[in-house]
Design a protein around this motif. Structure first.
Motif, PDB file in Angstrom:
ATOM      1  N   TRP A   1       0.806  -1.215   0.000  1.00 17.55           N
ATOM      2  CA  TRP A   1       0.000   0.000   0.000  1.00 17.55           C
ATOM      3  C   TRP A   1       0.844   1.273   0.000  1.00 17.55           C
ATOM      4  N   PRO A   2       1.454   1.712   1.093  1.00 16.97           N
ATOM      5  CA  PRO A   2       2.179   2.997   1.031  1.00 16.97           C
ATOM      6  C   PRO A   2       3.286   3.016  -0.016  1.00 16.97           C
TER       7      PRO A   2
ATOM      8  N   LEU B   1       2.712   5.223  -3.271  1.00 18.40           N
ATOM      9  CA  LEU B   1       3.552   6.414  -3.369  1.00 18.40           C
ATOM     10  C   LEU B   1       4.367   6.416  -4.654  1.00 18.40           C
TER      11      LEU B   1
ATOM     12  N   SER C   1      -4.517   2.458  -3.803  1.00 16.73           N
ATOM     13  CA  SER C   1      -3.435   3.039  -3.004  1.00 16.73           C
ATOM     14  C   SER C   1      -2.842   4.265  -3.688  1.00 16.73           C
TER      15      SER C   1
ATOM     16  N   LEU D   1      -3.364  12.639  -0.873  1.00 19.56           N
ATOM     17  CA  LEU D   1      -2.523  13.143   0.224  1.00 19.56           C
ATOM     18  C   LEU D   1      -1.423  14.062  -0.304  1.00 19.56           C
TER      19      LEU D   1
ATOM     20  N   HIS E   1      -2.918   8.036  -2.070  1.00 16.92           N
ATOM     21  CA  HIS E   1      -1.681   8.788  -1.834  1.00 16.92           C
ATOM     22  C   HIS E   1      -1.579  10.006  -2.742  1.00 16.92           C
TER      23      HIS E   1
END
Length: 807
Positions: free
Chosen positions: A245-246, A250, A308, A315, A312
């Motif tokens: 995920w991250p 990203l 994901s 974000l 991100h």
């Protein structure tokens, strides 16, 4: 014997995963069976009798119907044998026309027509048995053949999302003196979803890297529920989530924005950089969400990656909006600030993953020591085998090393392209600036030399992980070399099938190498800097020099880096096709999505918001987003259910209609697992409505032949549900009571297949070297299939489970 009184035997052939096409039995299985039967029938001439059937090409097998309409197969590769055949068949008039092997191969169709006419001629009004008697007396390899044309059926696919979807099944028939034999194949290679084009294979490889650590990790750790085992399980699930995920999200969002910036740079509109980056992130946010809905419940890896990336990207848009308030317009117009921020947050994400992996390895070592103490002091085994968490950690490390190497190389390409590609374009940090960097980064203060520091970090990642991948490949090469050397040294035992070679799948040497690379990575990048920050740069500089950082700088610059990366990926996809198929199949076998996933909650929330504010979502959308339920309270392992349902449909629609007296399963590789799950209703995958084999009184017995089966080598070692009887607290489902015998054959150098011991009475037969494929060409395999057809084995396998729940 009258046809109605003949014994009816159905042979169901279940392929393993791969690129096998429908009609495989026509091209491979049936010709090899006919060749073996033909050669087994002759005793002269010696040159033909001693030839191995697998050395004869299929194009030299000719089939023609005799006067009684029964097909006869003859093998005409040998020149002397062909002359004898011409004498028997009154074909001397065309002996010179097809005198040599090369001529018979070049004019195969013409020769087939001549043979067909000779067999059907009124001057040769002989039955099939009379033909065989004459031919075999003259040393011509011949036998009763299968019917030359297959029966092709379209069988319903109950698990397909498309209504009335069907798949193709081929059946070949053979009429012996006292029995009718049908061979039917279960084709399922299309379910692996690997594809053939570069784009399809890249998608499959990407899904495999995203899904394998999580899906297989959960499976390998599923029986780790207490003590250190449970702690290792929680840590590994967290580490796999961080990577899936991250880290993946990203990288995707940042790379799309970076490539948009490169395009902007080439068009000389650098002043629009903030707007371009914001537009690219907005595109990722919207597109990622739409793709996640498209792939939901199907391509779970791509679904998670898309969602994901979308999350991100949102974000990062928030960070960009905040930066527009705090940073000057000049700073926002230069790519250095974006690149520094991107590399920094990516390295932080990798820090979390690396330290979780290192902690898991340390706890695993403590767990292994604990098991050893219990075993020595109390002579007692506790918890799941250590190999399962070790394999789970190993898969995550291998995936992480590859990801780091590839993604860091792409990062170097992006930095070198956006800042000009020369070392002078990025100001280097002085010794004093290096000491102040941690404090500046913590305070959010940007310094010009930060990008140089970040770029060197990426080069360190490329060098260290490139070295790690090289060491892993070396470890695998050592295992392969040992296996090859043992086959040479113990050649007699290898040919006899009695030699046991070191396991190749998750070899201890490879696992230990993976652990060493992960711990080295953690030490060099994170542990050593914490202990001695002044010397750390020298450690990584030394490692970097092994890979000649100047070449890395040139390779990662501009279009050259992208071109080399493309050709490396294409070559990898071509070379790893078999690995992708096997990995895809293992993941699909254990794919068990959770209904209440993050994607599900986001979908529900957004649809609810649309309904309240805009009335855009029609009634029933929420139900559409729910996982499909087949109405049988069976909702686990949805991908495995598709092939199980195909086997059920084949039995119901094809085999049951034949009202067979005996059923023979001949399965290869992953097909053996599908067959075993069917015969035991493993994990409750068989639908409640299925009754053809369980209750049909016509089928009196089932005989099983497995080839290259991974049931022990892989499944028993790593999957709790397939544990060795009596070694763990798992109660094995019983085999169906109609299973009378089980023979398992495996090559001694098969990297996947091995002996099987899940039930009492399984007969294991080792055969000589040859790898994992083409078992059907083996003389002993053909002989075993025919023996099971004409001379059914005595009862051997216990119907009840061989294992009871451990006390």
């Amino acid at each position: 014997m009258d046809t109605a009184q003949r014994e009816k035997i159905n042979v169901v052939v279940i392929h393993g995963v791969g690129e096998t096409e429908p009609g495989w039995i026509d091209q491979w299985l049936v010709p090899h069976l006919e060749k073996w039967r033909a050669f087994d029938s002759v005793t002269k001439p010696e040159s033909a009798a001693k030839a191995k059937p697998q050395q004869i090409e299929n194009k030299f097998v000719f089939v023609a119907h005799a006067y009684d309409m029964r097909p006869v197969a003859v093998v005409l590769e040998d020149d002397e044998v062909f002359k004898n055949f011409c004498d028997v068949a009154f074909m001397n008039y065309c002996r010179e026309q097809f005198a040599t092997k090369a001529l018979r191969a070049a004019k195969r169709d013409e020769l087939q027509n001549e043979i067909t006419q000779a067999f059907s001629s009124k001057f040769a009004s002989a039955s099939a048995n009379e033909w065989l008697q004459k031919l075999q007396f003259r040393g011509v390899p011949s036998t009763i053949a299968f019917e030359p044309e297959s029966i092709v059926r379209r069988v319903r696919d109950p698990e397909d999302s498309v209504e009335m979807s069907t798949w193709t099944s081929f059946t070949r028939r053979c009429s012996l003196d006292d029995r009718n034999v049908s061979v039917t194949e279960l084709y399922w290679a299309d379910l692996s979803k690997v594809g053939y084009t570069i784009t399809e294979r890249f998608s499959a490889l990407l899904q495999l890297f995203l899904e394998a650590p999580d899906v297989l990790g959960r499976t390998f750790l599923s029986d780790s529920r207490s003590g250190l085992s449970a702690l290792v399980r929680r840590i590994m699930l967290t580490a796999n989530w961080v990577m899936r995920w991250p880290i993946s999200g990203l990288h995707t969002a940042i790379f799309v924005a970076a490539f948009a910036a490169i395009v902007l740079q080439q068009t000389h509109h650098q002043a629009w950089l903030p707007q371009t980056v914001a537009g690219a992130l907005a595109f990722v946010a919207v597109t990622g969400y739409q793709l996640s809905r498209k792939f939901l419940h199907g391509k779970i890896g791509l679904s998670d990656l898309s969602l994901s990336a979308s999350v991100h990207a949102v974000l990062l848009l928030g960070v960009l909006a905040l930066s527009s308030r705090l940073a000057s317009p000049a700073a926002l117009a230069s790519p250095e600030l974006y690149l520094t921020f991107a590399v920094t947050i990516i390295l932080i994400a990798w820090l979390c993953w690396t330290m979780l992996i290192a902690l898991a390895i340390v706890l695993l070592a403590a767990l292994a020591f604990q098991k050893l103490v219990w075993r020595l002091l109390l002579n007692r085994r506790t918890g799941p085998p250590i190999v399962r968490p070790a394999a789970a950690i190993g898969i995550s490390i291998l995936t992480g090393n590859f990801w780091k190497f590839v993604l860091a190389t792409l990062g170097l390409f992006i930095i070198s392209t956006l800042v000009g590609g020369s070392a002078g374009a990025v100001p280097s940090c002085t010794a004093e600036e290096l000491k102040e960097l941690p404090a500046a980064m913590s305070a959010g203060t940007y310094q010009p030399c930060m990008l140089s520091f970040a770029k060197n970090q990426l080069k360190d990642v490329v060098a260290l992980n490139g070295l790690a991948l090289a060491l892993i490949a070396l470890a695998a090469g050592i295992v392969v070399f040992v296996r090859l050397a043992m086959k040479k040294i113990y050649r007699a035992r290898a040919e006899a099938g009695t030699l046991r070679l070191p396991r190749l799948i998750a070899s201890p040497l490879i696992i230990l190498t993976l652990f060493a690379t992960a711990l080295t990575n953690a030490y060099v990048f994170y542990i050593h800097p914490a202990l001695d920050s002044t010397a750390d740069a020298h450690v990584r500089y030394s490692i970097r020099q092994l890979f000649r950082s100047n070449y890395l700088e040139q390779i990662g610059t501009g279009a050259l880096g992208l071109i080399l990366f493309y050709f490396l990926m294409v070559n990898l996809l071509e070379k790893s096709n078999g690995v992708i198929h096997i990995g895809r199949d293992l993941v699909d076998h254990q794919y068990d999505p959770k209904d209440l996933s993050l994607a599900m909650w986001i979908d529900r929330g957004i649809d609810s918001l649309k309904t309240m504010l805009f009335k855009l979502v029609p009634a029933g959308t929420a139900a559409r987003l729910q996982p499909a339920d087949d109405g049988n309270a069976v909702s686990r392992f949805r991908r495995r259910q598709r092939i199980q349902r195909r086997l059920e449909a084949l039995i119901d629609e094809v085999i049951a209609g034949e009202k067979s007296d005996r059923l023979i399963f001949a399965a290869h590789s992953q097909g053996t697992v599908i067959m075993y799950d069917y015969l035991t209703n493993h994990d409750g995958l068989i639908s409640l409505s299925h009754s053809a084999v369980y209750t049909d009184p016509i089928t009196t017995s089932i005989d099983v032949l497995t080839l290259g089966s991974p049931l022990k080598h892989i499944y028993r070692y790593y999957y709790p549900g397939y544990d060795e009887p009596g070694t763990h607290q798992v109660e094995h489902p019983p085999l169906m009571s109609k299973v009378r015998s089980w023979t398992n054959m495996f090559r001694i150098d098969d990297p996947i297949g091995q002996d099987v011991d899940l039930h009492d009475g399984i007969v294991n037969i080792g055969i000589g070297p040859g790898g994992h494929t083409d078992y059907w060409k083996e003389h002993v395999v053909c002989q075993k299939i025919w023996d099971m057809i004409v001379s059914p084995p005595a009862t051997a396998v216990t119907a009840a489970p061989a294992a009871s729940v451990a006390a």
